[in-house]
Scaffold this motif. Structure first.
Motif, PDB file in Angstrom:
ATOM      1  N   ALA A   1     -44.573  53.292 -28.490  1.00  0.00           N
ATOM      2  CA  ALA A   1     -44.733  52.892 -27.087  1.00  0.00           C
ATOM      3  C   ALA A   1     -44.243  53.982 -26.119  1.00  0.00           C
ATOM      4  O   ALA A   1     -43.211  54.609 -26.349  1.00  0.00           O
ATOM      5  N   VAL A   2     -45.039  54.189 -25.064  1.00  0.00           N
ATOM      6  CA  VAL A   2     -44.692  55.162 -24.028  1.00  0.00           C
ATOM      7  C   VAL A   2     -44.236  54.379 -22.797  1.00  0.00           C
ATOM      8  O   VAL A   2     -44.906  53.430 -22.370  1.00  0.00           O
ATOM      9  N   PHE A   3     -43.095  54.774 -22.226  1.00  0.00           N
ATOM     10  CA  PHE A   3     -42.560  54.100 -21.048  1.00  0.00           C
ATOM     11  C   PHE A   3     -42.717  54.995 -19.816  1.00  0.00           C
ATOM     12  O   PHE A   3     -42.687  56.219 -19.937  1.00  0.00           O
ATOM     13  N   PRO A   4     -42.841  54.392 -18.642  1.00  0.00           N
ATOM     14  CA  PRO A   4     -42.772  55.188 -17.405  1.00  0.00           C
ATOM     15  C   PRO A   4     -41.408  55.886 -17.350  1.00  0.00           C
ATOM     16  O   PRO A   4     -40.444  55.403 -17.932  1.00  0.00           O
ATOM     17  N   ASP A   5     -41.326  57.019 -16.642  1.00  0.00           N
ATOM     18  CA  ASP A   5     -40.048  57.735 -16.540  1.00  0.00           C
ATOM     19  C   ASP A   5     -39.193  57.099 -15.445  1.00  0.00           C
ATOM     20  O   ASP A   5     -38.657  57.777 -14.577  1.00  0.00           O
ATOM     21  N   ARG A   6     -39.126  55.793 -15.452  1.00  0.00           N
ATOM     22  CA  ARG A   6     -38.323  55.061 -14.467  1.00  0.00           C
ATOM     23  C   ARG A   6     -37.463  54.043 -15.203  1.00  0.00           C
ATOM     24  O   ARG A   6     -37.851  53.523 -16.244  1.00  0.00           O
ATOM     25  N   CYS A   7     -36.314  53.758 -14.642  1.00  0.00           N
ATOM     26  CA  CYS A   7     -35.379  52.809 -15.252  1.00  0.00           C
ATOM     27  C   CYS A   7     -36.038  51.423 -15.347  1.00  0.00           C
ATOM     28  O   CYS A   7     -36.632  50.944 -14.375  1.00  0.00           O
ATOM     29  N   VAL A   8     -35.935  50.776 -16.506  1.00  0.00           N
ATOM     30  CA  VAL A   8     -36.553  49.456 -16.684  1.00  0.00           C
ATOM     31  C   VAL A   8     -35.867  48.381 -15.836  1.00  0.00           C
ATOM     32  O   VAL A   8     -36.435  47.314 -15.611  1.00  0.00           O
ATOM     33  N   ARG A   9     -34.668  48.688 -15.343  1.00  0.00           N
ATOM     34  CA  ARG A   9     -33.928  47.666 -14.580  1.00  0.00           C
ATOM     35  C   ARG A   9     -34.006  47.888 -13.077  1.00  0.00           C
ATOM     36  O   ARG A   9     -34.240  46.953 -12.325  1.00  0.00           O
ATOM     37  N   CYS A  10     -33.801  49.147 -12.621  1.00  0.00           N
ATOM     38  CA  CYS A  10     -33.736  49.386 -11.165  1.00  0.00           C
ATOM     39  C   CYS A  10     -34.899  50.222 -10.648  1.00  0.00           C
ATOM     40  O   CYS A  10     -35.011  50.435  -9.450  1.00  0.00           O
ATOM     41  N   ASP A  11     -35.755  50.711 -11.545  1.00  0.00           N
ATOM     42  CA  ASP A  11     -36.974  51.440 -11.185  1.00  0.00           C
ATOM     43  C   ASP A  11     -36.704  52.854 -10.649  1.00  0.00           C
ATOM     44  O   ASP A  11     -37.606  53.507 -10.153  1.00  0.00           O
ATOM     45  N   ARG A  12     -35.479  53.344 -10.738  1.00  0.00           N
ATOM     46  CA  ARG A  12     -35.196  54.724 -10.303  1.00  0.00           C
ATOM     47  C   ARG A  12     -35.585  55.707 -11.405  1.00  0.00           C
ATOM     48  O   ARG A  12     -35.621  55.356 -12.578  1.00  0.00           O
TER      49      ARG A  12
END
Ligand code: ZN
Length: 164
Positions: free
Chosen positions: A15-26
């Motif tokens: 799985a590839v994730f966005p380069d943003r925090c999964v909790r705060c989106d930073r």
């Protein structure tokens, strides 16, 4: 109805994730943490036996990594405490009325019943991110629907991407 957005992918898909925090989106600048769970199989609901472990590395900022670990620890300790209190205070009053042959099942059922508020809490106030692994697939569960959408788009090359 769960209030998280779940994206189901094949278990063998990396799985590839966005380069943003999964909790705060930073932006996380590559910071990640490891999450691990065990697969749920048909034996799990019958005998509380879990399957193979599954590990995923999720993008998370350092502040949120602490918050996620604290929530996991709090959930674990709460469940252990409630189960212990149930067996110590409630079970002795119930055990006299339960046939010996099914006493273990009734004890497990009693513990699950007392943990019901925790299950309901996790449905209506889901964590920012969670995973549920099955033998052939994994549910990636996001509290933020936009993040889940970005995640699903990044993994379009998987054999399947099911979003609910
Ligand atoms: Zn964060």
């Amino acid at each position: 109805m769960p209030l998280s957005t779940d994206v189901n992918l094949p278990r063998n898909h990396d799985a590839v994730f966005p380069d943003r925090c999964v909790r705060c989106d930073r932006i996380t600048h590559g910071n990640k943490m490891r999450l691990r769970t065990h697969s749920i199989t048909w034996l799990t609901s019958l005998l509380m036996v879990f399957g193979k472990p599954f590990t995923v590395h999720i993008p998370v900022c350092q502040t949120c990594a602490s918050a996620i670990r604290n929530r996991e620890l709090f959930s674990f300790l709460s469940c252990i405490t409630v189960a212990g209190l149930t067996m110590f205070f409630v079970w002795p009053r119930v055990a006299h009325f339960v046939p010996e042959a099914i006493s273990q099942w009734v004890a497990v059922g009693l513990i699950l019943f007392t943990l019901l508020p925790f299950f309901l809490f996790s449905i209506f106030k889901p964590p920012a991110f969670d995973i549920t692994a099955y033998p052939d697939s994994v549910d990636y569960e996001f509290r933020c629907a936009d993040y889940a959408k970005s995640f699903a788009e990044l993994n379009e090359d998987a054999e399947w991407v099911k979003t609910e």
